[in-house]
Design a protein around this motif. Structure first.
Motif, PDB file in Angstrom:
ATOM      1  N   LEU A  34      29.118  55.392 -43.115  1.00 53.44           N
ATOM      2  CA  LEU A  34      29.987  56.278 -42.346  1.00 53.44           C
ATOM      3  C   LEU A  34      30.108  55.853 -40.881  1.00 53.44           C
ATOM      4  O   LEU A  34      31.041  56.270 -40.194  1.00 53.44           O
ATOM      5  CB  LEU A  34      29.472  57.722 -42.412  1.00 53.44           C
ATOM      6  N   MET A  35      29.206  55.037 -40.423  1.00 52.64           N
ATOM      7  CA  MET A  35      29.205  54.623 -39.021  1.00 52.64           C
ATOM      8  C   MET A  35      30.338  53.623 -38.776  1.00 52.64           C
ATOM      9  O   MET A  35      30.483  52.664 -39.533  1.00 52.64           O
ATOM     10  CB  MET A  35      27.845  54.037 -38.645  1.00 52.64           C
ATOM     11  N   PRO A  36      31.135  53.830 -37.721  1.00 51.17           N
ATOM     12  CA  PRO A  36      32.250  52.912 -37.457  1.00 51.17           C
ATOM     13  C   PRO A  36      31.785  51.483 -37.188  1.00 51.17           C
ATOM     14  O   PRO A  36      32.506  50.524 -37.483  1.00 51.17           O
ATOM     15  CB  PRO A  36      32.939  53.511 -36.230  1.00 51.17           C
ATOM     16  N   GLU A  37      30.587  51.326 -36.671  1.00 52.54           N
ATOM     17  CA  GLU A  37      30.048  49.997 -36.408  1.00 52.54           C
ATOM     18  C   GLU A  37      29.907  49.185 -37.690  1.00 52.54           C
ATOM     19  O   GLU A  37      30.025  47.965 -37.681  1.00 52.54           O
ATOM     20  CB  GLU A  37      28.667  50.079 -35.739  1.00 52.54           C
ATOM     21  N   THR A  38      29.659  49.882 -38.798  1.00 54.60           N
ATOM     22  CA  THR A  38      29.488  49.204 -40.081  1.00 54.60           C
ATOM     23  C   THR A  38      30.784  48.525 -40.511  1.00 54.60           C
ATOM     24  O   THR A  38      30.765  47.377 -40.956  1.00 54.60           O
ATOM     25  CB  THR A  38      29.012  50.195 -41.161  1.00 54.60           C
ATOM     26  N   LYS A  39      31.894  49.218 -40.352  1.00 52.85           N
ATOM     27  CA  LYS A  39      33.182  48.630 -40.730  1.00 52.85           C
ATOM     28  C   LYS A  39      33.478  47.414 -39.853  1.00 52.85           C
ATOM     29  O   LYS A  39      33.877  46.357 -40.356  1.00 52.85           O
ATOM     30  CB  LYS A  39      34.297  49.664 -40.614  1.00 52.85           C
ATOM     31  N   ALA A  40      33.275  47.556 -38.558  1.00 48.89           N
ATOM     32  CA  ALA A  40      33.535  46.444 -37.633  1.00 48.89           C
ATOM     33  C   ALA A  40      32.632  45.254 -37.946  1.00 48.89           C
ATOM     34  O   ALA A  40      33.076  44.099 -37.939  1.00 48.89           O
ATOM     35  CB  ALA A  40      33.336  46.903 -36.192  1.00 48.89           C
ATOM     36  N   ALA A  41      31.365  45.528 -38.233  1.00 49.81           N
ATOM     37  CA  ALA A  41      30.427  44.453 -38.559  1.00 49.81           C
ATOM     38  C   ALA A  41      30.815  43.771 -39.864  1.00 49.81           C
ATOM     39  O   ALA A  41      30.743  42.543 -39.980  1.00 49.81           O
ATOM     40  CB  ALA A  41      29.003  45.004 -38.650  1.00 49.81           C
ATOM     41  N   GLY A  42      31.255  44.556 -40.834  1.00 45.26           N
ATOM     42  CA  GLY A  42      31.693  43.987 -42.108  1.00 45.26           C
ATOM     43  C   GLY A  42      32.899  43.082 -41.940  1.00 45.26           C
ATOM     44  O   GLY A  42      32.971  42.004 -42.542  1.00 45.26           O
ATOM     45  N   GLU A  43      33.835  43.514 -41.108  1.00 44.89           N
ATOM     46  CA  GLU A  43      35.024  42.697 -40.850  1.00 44.89           C
ATOM     47  C   GLU A  43      34.659  41.412 -40.114  1.00 44.89           C
ATOM     48  O   GLU A  43      35.175  40.337 -40.429  1.00 44.89           O
ATOM     49  CB  GLU A  43      36.056  43.501 -40.057  1.00 44.89           C
ATOM     50  N   ALA A  44      33.761  41.526 -39.138  1.00 46.91           N
ATOM     51  CA  ALA A  44      33.327  40.337 -38.388  1.00 46.91           C
ATOM     52  C   ALA A  44      32.597  39.360 -39.307  1.00 46.91           C
ATOM     53  O   ALA A  44      32.819  38.139 -39.229  1.00 46.91           O
ATOM     54  CB  ALA A  44      32.426  40.743 -37.226  1.00 46.91           C
ATOM     55  N   LEU A  45      31.757  39.892 -40.182  1.00 43.35           N
ATOM     56  CA  LEU A  45      31.028  39.031 -41.114  1.00 43.35           C
ATOM     57  C   LEU A  45      31.994  38.350 -42.088  1.00 43.35           C
ATOM     58  O   LEU A  45      31.841  37.172 -42.395  1.00 43.35           O
ATOM     59  CB  LEU A  45      29.964  39.818 -41.873  1.00 43.35           C
ATOM     60  N   GLU A  46      32.996  39.086 -42.549  1.00 40.29           N
ATOM     61  CA  GLU A  46      33.978  38.511 -43.479  1.00 40.29           C
ATOM     62  C   GLU A  46      34.761  37.390 -42.807  1.00 40.29           C
ATOM     63  O   GLU A  46      34.996  36.339 -43.414  1.00 40.29           O
ATOM     64  CB  GLU A  46      34.931  39.597 -44.001  1.00 40.29           C
ATOM     65  N   ALA A  47      35.164  37.589 -41.555  1.00 42.86           N
ATOM     66  CA  ALA A  47      35.893  36.545 -40.824  1.00 42.86           C
ATOM     67  C   ALA A  47      35.013  35.311 -40.635  1.00 42.86           C
ATOM     68  O   ALA A  47      35.472  34.175 -40.803  1.00 42.86           O
ATOM     69  CB  ALA A  47      36.356  37.079 -39.468  1.00 42.86           C
ATOM     70  N   PHE A  48      33.758  35.544 -40.297  1.00 42.92           N
ATOM     71  CA  PHE A  48      32.806  34.450 -40.121  1.00 42.92           C
ATOM     72  C   PHE A  48      32.612  33.693 -41.433  1.00 42.92           C
ATOM     73  O   PHE A  48      32.627  32.469 -41.468  1.00 42.92           O
ATOM     74  CB  PHE A  48      31.468  35.019 -39.621  1.00 42.92           C
TER      75      PHE A  48
END
Length: 165
Positions: A34-48
């Motif tokens: 539920l934490m917004p940081e999780t979505k951002a981190a997931g997107e950053a990891l996917e791009a990486f």
């Protein structure tokens, strides 16, 4: 006899003291998701991760092209040229394996760098709630290994509020 009576009395008080513990539960995985940081981190990891996937796909394509070309021309090539092309193919295999291994390590490191702070933030919030409410234990119910948990002892809503979700 007197010592046995004292021992049983002590054990009874100890057991009674343990029975008074306050326990809460929370679906920790749900909180983190539920934490917004999780979505951002997931997107950053996917791009990486995508960068590595692209490079590995290129190497795989080069490998397949060279193997197919060697199979087609093998009958007409000189042994020295066959050997040279086989070496090129083995070098591509080695490059692929090396890049794949490096990718796994770097993706794991990036995953830790992105998600560990999020888990720590969630844990800090849960710990603060436990201290505020006087809970001795908070069980992670996301594992699903419990027989029964009283819904009134679920602190997910409190944690969401504490994290501003």
């Amino acid at each position: 006899m007197k010592y046995i009576l004292i021992l049983f009395t002590f054990l009874g008080f100890t057991t009674f003291g343990l029975a008074q513990s306050k326990t809460a539960h929370i679906n920790y995985s749900q909180l983190v998701l539920l934490m917004p940081e999780t979505k951002a981190a997931g997107e950053a990891l996917e791009a990486f991760t995508q960068n590595y996937k692209t490079e590995l796909a290129k190497l795989e394509g080069q490998y397949k092209t060279k193997v197919d070309a060697l199979k087609k021309e093998e009958q007409t090539l000189l042994p020295t040229i066959i050997e040279l092309r086989q070496k090129e193919i083995k070098d591509l295999e080695a490059s692929y394996a090396k890049l794949n291994e490096a990718a796994k390590k770097e993706i794991n490191d990036k995953d830790n760098a992105l998600f560990v702070p999020i888990f720590e933030k969630a844990k800090t919030a849960v710990t603060a709630i436990a201290k505020e409410k006087g809970y001795d234990y908070v069980i992670d119910s996301s594992k699903g290994q419990y027989v029964y948990m009283n819904p009134k002892d679920n602190i997910l809503e409190l944690a969401k509020k504490k994290l501003g979700l």
